[in-house]
Scaffold this motif. Sequence first.
Motif: not given
Length: 402
Positions: A98-102, A104-109, A124-130, A135-136
Amino acid sequence: MATDRDKLRDRLDRATAHLDPPYAVVDLAAFDANADALVSRAAGKPLRVASKSVRARDLLSRVLARPGWRGVMAFTLPEAIWLARTGISDNVLVAYPTADRGALAELAADPALAAAVTLMVDDPGQLDLVDAVCPPGRRPPLRVCLDLDASWRPLGGRVHLGVRRSPVHSAGAAGTFAAAVAGRPGFRLVGLMSYEAQIAGLGDAPPGQAVRGAAIRVAQRGSYRELLDRRAAAVAAVREHADLEFVNGGGTGSVAATSADPAVTEVTAGSGLYGPTLFDAYRAWRPTPAAFFACAVVRRPAPGLATVLGGGWIASGAAGASRLPRPWLPAGLRLLGAEGAGEVQTPVTGAVATTLRVGDRVWFRHAKAGELCERVNELHLVDGDEVVATVPTYRGEGRAFL
């Protein structure tokens, strides 16, 4: 004497006599029988339902309530979040990166959501996007699954059989990527997936193409043998760096073969629940057709011809006749080669077309499974000769994920 298809037509016509076409139905007896047959073919390994092939939450819940089914394979992250939040499953694997930033933000929250959804990665670019989104140190560890490319590359890689998916093809590359994930904070590698599309998604008995079918079977046998060794080696390489919870593989067309692979712990299936026409080209197992859509006859342009309103619900993939819907009931109808299935009208021909009158229904089967649901807001569930429920599709719930 009435044939089985005559009886099916009569039953579907009676069940939906109160409805105006176009509409879609699912025959629950066939749906449930297909679900049980897939479990039998899986030989004790759990089946993960592919939501892309179903696209109706009520039917996802129905199959997940049956023995042998566990977890969902979603096709986008927003869809996975929706399925998890609405209680369809707390075990949702996203099949594609996925490259869906919104999203990803919802998942991480949300720690509960992060525990229920697994992301697919192969770069690795997919991990960089996350990390760029969140941030971790500001999120719970996110579950990730490594996509191992399952295509077959014989003759030193000069031939490619299969779909173009992950860049991670060899066991060595899988181990290297797993080490990279293990060394990054904020991620937890929990799974490995490899989808052998050249086996699971390619019919080995295409109608009227005996030579091509024989060639496909030879290629599939070679691909299967190669993948058995490579997948086992890749799993071993990844386990050196991660405690894998699952190794996923296969699809409806390869459930039995993929389940026989000792490296695989679960198999994905979905299309076999509806039984679309592409699976008529398989020898090992053909699901019972369970999903249909009806269009109304509105014209009789010439003897031996009837025209229905609409019907051009074309499937994705390489353009060709195999992607067209097939007129199924009454038996004996076919499309015209010069017109195919049209956006607003579809002529059908055959001896039985002479018996059709304005207002009669022609029942079609879609070439693929869940794509039917992108055309209708609801599915009418038929049990016997009555509609026992009407349930929304993703589209009917206002959800368009791709």
